[in-house]
Design a protein around this motif. Structure first.
Motif, mmCIF file in Angstrom:
data_model
loop_
_atom_site.group_PDB
_atom_site.id
_atom_site.type_symbol
_atom_site.label_atom_id
_atom_site.label_comp_id
_atom_site.label_asym_id
_atom_site.label_seq_id
_atom_site.Cartn_x
_atom_site.Cartn_y
_atom_site.Cartn_z
ATOM 1 N N ILE A 42 41.535 29.473 43.682
ATOM 2 C CA ILE A 42 42.211 29.881 45.169
ATOM 3 C C ILE A 42 43.711 29.815 44.700
ATOM 4 O O ILE A 42 44.253 30.798 45.519
ATOM 5 C CB ILE A 42 41.861 28.570 46.066
ATOM 6 C CG1 ILE A 42 40.212 28.386 46.191
ATOM 7 C CG2 ILE A 42 42.458 28.770 47.259
ATOM 8 C CD1 ILE A 42 39.812 27.329 47.161
ATOM 9 N N THR A 43 44.341 28.852 43.977
ATOM 10 C CA THR A 43 45.852 29.185 44.023
ATOM 11 C C THR A 43 46.028 30.442 43.379
ATOM 12 O O THR A 43 47.195 31.145 43.767
ATOM 13 C CB THR A 43 46.506 27.985 43.103
ATOM 14 O OG1 THR A 43 45.925 26.608 43.666
ATOM 15 C CG2 THR A 43 47.729 28.082 42.819
ATOM 16 N N LEU A 44 45.457 30.979 42.362
ATOM 17 C CA LEU A 44 46.131 32.161 41.637
ATOM 18 C C LEU A 44 45.489 33.378 42.545
ATOM 19 O O LEU A 44 46.185 34.396 42.593
ATOM 20 C CB LEU A 44 45.154 32.155 40.338
ATOM 21 C CG LEU A 44 46.145 31.655 39.127
ATOM 22 C CD1 LEU A 44 45.380 31.916 37.684
ATOM 23 C CD2 LEU A 44 47.660 32.492 39.052
ATOM 24 N N TRP A 45 44.373 33.542 43.327
ATOM 25 C CA TRP A 45 43.974 34.320 44.042
ATOM 26 C C TRP A 45 45.186 34.563 45.070
ATOM 27 O O TRP A 45 45.178 35.684 45.823
ATOM 28 C CB TRP A 45 42.685 34.249 44.523
ATOM 29 C CG TRP A 45 41.684 34.938 43.328
ATOM 30 C CD1 TRP A 45 40.815 34.233 42.626
ATOM 31 C CD2 TRP A 45 41.464 36.431 43.254
ATOM 32 N NE1 TRP A 45 40.103 35.240 41.831
ATOM 33 C CE2 TRP A 45 40.483 36.319 42.206
ATOM 34 C CE3 TRP A 45 41.996 37.351 43.817
ATOM 35 C CZ2 TRP A 45 39.910 37.733 41.871
ATOM 36 C CZ3 TRP A 45 41.333 38.957 43.421
ATOM 37 C CH2 TRP A 45 40.420 39.042 42.320
ATOM 38 N N ARG A 46 45.493 33.612 45.651
ATOM 39 C CA ARG A 46 46.504 33.559 46.851
ATOM 40 C C ARG A 46 47.935 34.251 46.292
ATOM 41 O O ARG A 46 48.539 34.933 46.964
ATOM 42 C CB ARG A 46 46.545 32.087 47.464
ATOM 43 C CG ARG A 46 45.492 31.911 48.342
ATOM 44 C CD ARG A 46 45.633 30.464 49.078
ATOM 45 N NE ARG A 46 44.767 30.354 49.784
ATOM 46 C CZ ARG A 46 44.566 28.897 50.385
ATOM 47 N NH1 ARG A 46 45.506 28.059 50.307
ATOM 48 N NH2 ARG A 46 43.563 28.537 51.379
ATOM 49 N N ALA A 47 48.236 33.627 45.212
ATOM 50 C CA ALA A 47 49.715 33.984 44.451
ATOM 51 C C ALA A 47 49.477 35.162 43.895
ATOM 52 O O ALA A 47 50.461 35.941 44.032
ATOM 53 C CB ALA A 47 49.817 32.832 43.785
ATOM 54 N N ALA A 48 48.375 35.737 43.276
ATOM 55 C CA ALA A 48 48.410 36.861 42.483
ATOM 56 C C ALA A 48 47.163 37.579 42.476
ATOM 57 O O ALA A 48 46.236 37.806 41.425
ATOM 58 C CB ALA A 48 48.914 36.859 41.107
ATOM 59 N N PRO A 49 46.717 37.824 43.635
ATOM 60 C CA PRO A 49 45.494 38.705 43.856
ATOM 61 C C PRO A 49 45.171 39.829 42.911
ATOM 62 O O PRO A 49 45.946 40.678 42.898
ATOM 63 C CB PRO A 49 45.375 38.996 45.296
ATOM 64 C CG PRO A 49 46.721 39.111 45.726
ATOM 65 C CD PRO A 49 47.429 38.067 44.731
ATOM 66 N N GLY A 50 43.909 39.890 42.365
ATOM 67 C CA GLY A 50 43.526 41.192 41.466
ATOM 68 C C GLY A 50 44.186 41.303 40.214
ATOM 69 O O GLY A 50 43.973 42.182 39.449
ATOM 70 N N THR A 51 45.106 40.183 40.052
ATOM 71 C CA THR A 51 45.819 40.235 38.550
ATOM 72 C C THR A 51 44.748 39.841 37.530
ATOM 73 O O THR A 51 43.729 39.231 37.791
ATOM 74 C CB THR A 51 46.837 39.593 38.454
ATOM 75 O OG1 THR A 51 46.835 38.069 38.458
ATOM 76 C CG2 THR A 51 48.054 40.036 39.528
ATOM 77 N N ARG A 52 44.838 40.167 36.251
ATOM 78 C CA ARG A 52 44.136 39.704 35.349
ATOM 79 C C ARG A 52 44.219 38.256 35.003
ATOM 80 O O ARG A 52 43.038 37.569 34.520
ATOM 81 C CB ARG A 52 44.436 40.203 33.849
ATOM 82 C CG ARG A 52 45.780 39.831 33.372
ATOM 83 C CD ARG A 52 46.219 40.338 31.901
ATOM 84 N NE ARG A 52 47.813 40.270 31.505
ATOM 85 C CZ ARG A 52 47.891 39.038 30.709
ATOM 86 N NH1 ARG A 52 47.049 38.230 30.150
ATOM 87 N NH2 ARG A 52 49.125 38.915 30.288
ATOM 88 N N HIS A 53 45.167 37.581 35.396
ATOM 89 C CA HIS A 53 45.276 36.039 35.630
ATOM 90 C C HIS A 53 44.254 35.624 36.549
ATOM 91 O O HIS A 53 43.504 34.438 36.585
ATOM 92 C CB HIS A 53 46.639 35.579 35.785
ATOM 93 C CG HIS A 53 47.659 36.061 34.944
ATOM 94 N ND1 HIS A 53 47.405 35.779 33.486
ATOM 95 C CD2 HIS A 53 48.690 36.537 34.974
ATOM 96 C CE1 HIS A 53 48.456 36.391 33.052
ATOM 97 N NE2 HIS A 53 49.328 36.926 33.805
ATOM 98 N N ALA A 54 44.004 36.112 37.598
ATOM 99 C CA ALA A 54 43.361 35.571 38.763
ATOM 100 C C ALA A 54 42.024 35.950 38.502
ATOM 101 O O ALA A 54 40.938 35.127 38.830
ATOM 102 C CB ALA A 54 43.847 36.444 40.274
#
Length: 363
Positions: free
Chosen positions: A287-299
């Motif tokens: 949830i943290t990554l999808w909010r901060a960097a949505p759609g990135t390879r990290h998310a």
């Protein structure tokens, strides 16, 4: 004595990348053998085969019994330990051969991974293909592998005189060290992947990603205690355990600390709680990554990790409910390694690749 400069000015980037690729492929091969080694070790434990070879012969032990007399000699040695007297008395020679081959295969793989690591390491080192920062990391892995061999015999020795099985303390230690070697090998290999520096992600997300690696290792350690105590063969219900979410008798032993290592009820309960914690942290991280960097390879990586954790939880529950059949138990152990590998890849990816250092590599 030659000097090879690994820096942007004196060494072409393509040369560094080529060497890094070769080292990375080699480390992935080592990790693959380690994966197989841990699974064969799990099968050896589940089939009660680990005490079938009662001596530690690092060199001579590579050769299995080749004659009827040698097989009988090995069988006679096995007959002298408590496991045979209390669990397998009357076992046939053919039955003994079955458990012997499991343990022999496990030890052969352990020796094999040593050669798969040490020989290419020597080649890369002597040919100047290793950047300076890699040398202490790889040498540390080699030393840890040697220590693991000694820990393996220390574990086996615990079941040869007074017990019918190895100590759960030593089993969990042996399993966890193997997984630390596995995770460290993948961590170094992942850092050699040529990728651009990672996009900005919250520091909290990086901390959670690293925490997930340690939580996966902790859960594997707890699983080792469960296996050592055969705690998965009882309390085969979920989500309730012994008829309650929090069963009675969790702290029935004195001193209290013993319950976390010797009380089968407590050990299984803590292993369940570890799974819940791993699931929760992986969800929060996603949830943290999808909010901060949505759609990135990290998310996307966080999403893959969450799905792998979820699948592993489902396998674990099924294994428990079906009272630990061999195939599901091995699938669950493999799942733990896959969770660990996914967590390592994801966390290391958030930190970016190893930079090219402007330091001379002297060989």
């Amino acid at each position: 004595m030659s000097t090879l400069a690994y820096n942007a000015e004196t060494t072409p980037a393509t040369s560094v990348e080529r060497d890094r690729t070769a080292v990375r492929v080699w480390l992935y091969a080592v990790a693959t053998v380690l994966f197989a080694l841990v699974l064969v070790g799990g099968a050896t434990r589940l089939t009660e085969s680990g005490l079938s070879i009662t001596q530690w012969k690092p060199i001579h032990g590579v050769i299995p019994p080749l004659s009827a007399a040698e097989w009988q000699e090995e069988f006679d040695l096995y007959k002298q330990i408590p496991q045979y007297e209390q669990m397998n008395r009357g076992m046939s020679l053919d039955g003994f051969k079955t458990i012997y081959w499991w343990e022999w295969s496990h030890r052969l793989l352990a020796r094999g991974v040593g050669f798969v690591f040490a020989l290419p390491l020597a080649f890369f080192w002597l040919s100047g293909r290793l950047e300076p920062f890699l040398k202490p990391r790889l040498l540390g892995l080699l030393c840890l592998g040697g220590l693991q061999g000694a820990i393996g015999w220390w574990m086996v020795a615990s079941g040869l005189s007074e017990r019918t099985e190895v100590s759960q303390y030593r089993l969990a230690t042996h399993l966890t060290i193997a997984c630390i070697i596995y995770a460290s090998t993948l961590w170094v290999a992942r850092g050699l992947v040529p990728r651009p520096q990672p996009s900005a992600v919250p520091a909290a997300a990086r901390r959670l990603a690293i925490a997930l690696v340690f939580l996966a290792l902790l859960q594997i350690y707890l699983g080792g205690l469960v296996a050592g105590l055969r705690a998965g063969l009882i309390y085969n219900t979920w989500p309730l355990m012994d008829g309650a979410l929090v069963p009675d008798g969790l702290m029935s032993m004195e001193p209290v600390w013993r319950n976390f290592f010797e009380n089968v009820l407590t050990v299984q309960f803590v292993h369940r709680c570890g799974a819940y914690l791993l699931f929760t942290v992986s969800l929060v991280h996603l949830i943290t990554l999808w909010r901060a960097a949505p759609g990135t390879r990290h998310a996307k990586g966080a999403a893959v990790l969450f799905v792998v954790v979820l699948a592993q939880a489902a396998i674990g529950i099924t294994t428990l409910l079906w009272v630990v059949p061999l195939d599901l138990a091995l699938m669950h152990q493999a799942g733990g390694l896959i969770v660990l590998a996914t967590a390592v890849f994801h966390a290391r990816g958030l930190l970016g690749s190893y930079p090219v250092r402007s330091v001379d590599a002297r060989v």
